[in-house]
Design an enzyme around this catalytic site. Structure first.
Site, PDB file in Angstrom:
ATOM      1  N   HIS A   1       3.650  47.220  24.931  1.00 45.08           N
ATOM      2  CA  HIS A   1       2.484  46.346  24.714  1.00 45.08           C
ATOM      3  C   HIS A   1       2.396  45.811  23.283  1.00 45.08           C
ATOM      4  O   HIS A   1       2.757  46.484  22.326  1.00 45.08           O
ATOM      5  CB  HIS A   1       1.184  47.026  25.145  1.00 45.08           C
ATOM      6  CG  HIS A   1       0.732  48.189  24.312  1.00 45.08           C
ATOM      7  ND1 HIS A   1      -0.076  48.039  23.208  1.00 45.08           N
ATOM      8  CD2 HIS A   1       0.933  49.514  24.420  1.00 45.08           C
ATOM      9  CE1 HIS A   1      -0.343  49.222  22.683  1.00 45.08           C
ATOM     10  NE2 HIS A   1       0.270  50.138  23.400  1.00 45.08           N
TER      11      HIS A   1
ATOM     12  N   ASP B   1       6.211  53.492  24.831  1.00 41.58           N
ATOM     13  CA  ASP B   1       4.998  53.647  24.025  1.00 41.58           C
ATOM     14  C   ASP B   1       5.109  54.950  23.241  1.00 41.58           C
ATOM     15  O   ASP B   1       6.117  55.658  23.341  1.00 41.58           O
ATOM     16  CB  ASP B   1       3.755  53.646  24.929  1.00 41.58           C
ATOM     17  CG  ASP B   1       2.501  53.151  24.213  1.00 41.58           C
ATOM     18  OD1 ASP B   1       2.462  53.167  22.968  1.00 41.58           O
ATOM     19  OD2 ASP B   1       1.549  52.760  24.907  1.00 41.58           O
TER      20      ASP B   1
ATOM     21  N   GLU C   1      -3.232  46.281  26.812  1.00 40.28           N
ATOM     22  CA  GLU C   1      -3.045  47.691  27.181  1.00 40.28           C
ATOM     23  C   GLU C   1      -4.180  48.542  26.635  1.00 40.28           C
ATOM     24  O   GLU C   1      -4.727  49.392  27.344  1.00 40.28           O
ATOM     25  CB  GLU C   1      -1.698  48.201  26.655  1.00 40.28           C
ATOM     26  CG  GLU C   1      -1.252  49.524  27.288  1.00 40.28           C
ATOM     27  CD  GLU C   1      -1.680  50.759  26.508  1.00 40.28           C
ATOM     28  OE1 GLU C   1      -1.412  51.876  26.990  1.00 40.28           O
ATOM     29  OE2 GLU C   1      -2.300  50.638  25.435  1.00 40.28           O
ATOM     30  N   GLU C   2      -4.544  48.328  25.390  1.00 40.32           N
ATOM     31  CA  GLU C   2      -5.591  49.152  24.781  1.00 40.32           C
ATOM     32  C   GLU C   2      -6.972  48.836  25.366  1.00 40.32           C
ATOM     33  O   GLU C   2      -7.901  49.621  25.211  1.00 40.32           O
ATOM     34  CB  GLU C   2      -5.623  48.945  23.250  1.00 40.32           C
ATOM     35  CG  GLU C   2      -4.314  49.242  22.535  1.00 40.32           C
ATOM     36  CD  GLU C   2      -3.978  50.733  22.442  1.00 40.32           C
ATOM     37  OE1 GLU C   2      -4.760  51.559  22.932  1.00 40.32           O
ATOM     38  OE2 GLU C   2      -2.910  51.053  21.879  1.00 40.32           O
TER      39      GLU C   2
ATOM     40  N   ASP D   1       1.492  51.973  17.113  1.00 37.62           N
ATOM     41  CA  ASP D   1       1.224  51.898  18.564  1.00 37.62           C
ATOM     42  C   ASP D   1       0.761  50.482  18.861  1.00 37.62           C
ATOM     43  O   ASP D   1      -0.369  50.151  18.561  1.00 37.62           O
ATOM     44  CB  ASP D   1       0.161  52.935  18.925  1.00 37.62           C
ATOM     45  CG  ASP D   1      -0.424  52.744  20.313  1.00 37.62           C
ATOM     46  OD1 ASP D   1       0.158  52.004  21.116  1.00 37.62           O
ATOM     47  OD2 ASP D   1      -1.490  53.332  20.584  1.00 37.62           O
TER      48      ASP D   1
HETATM   49 ZN   LIG Z   1       0.147  52.230  23.045  1.00 35.54          ZN
END
Ligand SMILES: [Zn+2]
Length: 364
Positions: free
Chosen positions: A66, A235, A212-213, A180
């Site tokens: 992501h 990830d 994604e988050e 991330d």
């Molecule tokens: Zn992530």
């Protein structure tokens, strides 16, 4: 590979891209792909896809990661100019006070700010150990009134992220914002670089996904369109080699890439991934062949968008791959470049092992 990964990672970490606002990150990745002579496309959500057609007899693969990061949205501007925000994603409130932030108004127009923290000299003993929820924090941009904040371009809904930052630590370790999952994005660029020169192999779709988050479902839209047989997701995995994490598992920063054997999240959602056994075996064999260490993760409280991708169509054979990460979701997450280089090599070795005789049948 590692020096290119380092340069790509730093560029990606310094480019803001809150969930739903990934365009600047996507543009950077698209430029890398174009430099490789690769065409890419985006869907209406903003997912970025580059496809490598291959053997139609072999299972097709979607390898994804992501682009977005967690952060905040402006929810209110106080008369005195302080800005109130709503959180987006798993924001660690304990690590917010006195952080630098960036209000994302566009390239060249971004506004610096800071998360306020009550002056220490006036802090009572009780307040010293009290964490403020996001609803109670404020952002100070230096503008002394609501009118001045608005004149600078800030509106309700303006995205806010940790001020993009990179700190190069000893031993090839990189700390900073949005490791991330910009680390995953950099790994996927390294994979693209190698796939350009490959001969043969399965059809591979590389996907840099969105949101994604936010809701973990951006990648689902791409999976519905691409209909892969196999989905491999990149990830973070929780590094457990600091005293506060040692009960959680055995993953070590710098110990090499990892696979997840179990992930589950039951708070507010109910999902996780128990990987396809044929893919676990395939990646384990690839690691042995490459003489790469392969770390194992099994965690409750961790969830990736693969949880939803696996449910597309008649089901997608799925496996989470990853790199160890310390201090997750804080403004100074920390990864090890050697783990990222190992992960890129592992992905390439795994892809090369996906042949027409790979049996994904679960019928026994
Ligand atoms: Zn992530």
């Amino acid at each position: 590979m590692q020096s290119r990964l380092r340069a790509d990672l730093i560029d990606l970490m310094l480019t803001p891209g809150l969930s739903g606002h990934e365009e600047r990150v996507a543009a950077l990745i698209r430029a890398h792909l174009a430099a490789l002579g690769l065409a890419s496309r985006t869907d209406r959500l903003g997912n970025l896809i580059a496809s490598f057609p291959g053997d139609p007899e072999a299972p097709s693969v979607m390898l994804f990661t992501h682009m977005d990061q967690l952060g905040f949205f402006v929810r209110k501007i106080e008369d005195g100019g302080l800005i109130r925000v709503a959180r987006l994603g798993g924001v660690p409130e304990r690590a917010l006070a006195a952080q630098a932030v960036t209000l994302c108004l566009g390239p060249g127009r971004d506004l610096p700010g800071l998360i306020t923290n009550k002056s220490h000299h006036a802090t009572t003993p009780d307040e010293k150990y009290h964490v403020l929820p996001t609803t109670e924090i404020s952002i100070d941009t230096g503008h002394a009134s609501k009118a001045l904040v608005e004149a600078a371009g800030v509106r309700i809904g303006t995205p806010v992220v940790y001020a993009p930052r990179v700190i190069e630590l000893a031993g090839g370790r990189i700390a900073g914002t949005a490791v991330d999952d910009r680390a995953g994005c950099a790994v996927l660029i390294a994979v693209a670089r190698a796939l350009v020169a490959r001969a043969g192999g399965p059809t591979v779709h590389l996907l840099w996904s969105v949101q994604e988050e936010f809701n973990l479902r951006g990648a689902v839209v791409a999976a519905q369109a691409l209909r892969p047989d196999i989905a491999l997701q990149i990830d973070l995995m929780l590094a457990c080699d600091t005293p506060d994490m040692e009960d959680q598992g055995e993953m070590i920063l710098g110990g090499g890439p990892g696979i997840s054997l179990y992930s589950f999240h039951g708070r507010g959602t109910l999902n996780g991934v128990i990987p396809h056994p044929a893919l676990v075996a395939l990646v384990e064999a690839a690691a042995v062949a490459e003489a790469l260490p392969l770390q194992r993760s099994a965690q409750v409280g961790v969830l990736t968008d693969l949880s939803y991708v696996q449910l597309v169509g008649e089901g997608v054979a799925s496996l989470d791959l990853g790199f160890p990460l310390r201090y997750t979701h804080s403004a100074l997450e920390c990864c090890d470049l050697a783990d990222l280089a190992g992960l890129a090599r592992l992905c390439l070795a795994a892809l090369a092992r996906i042949t027409p005789d790979l049996d994904l049948n679960r019928g026994g």
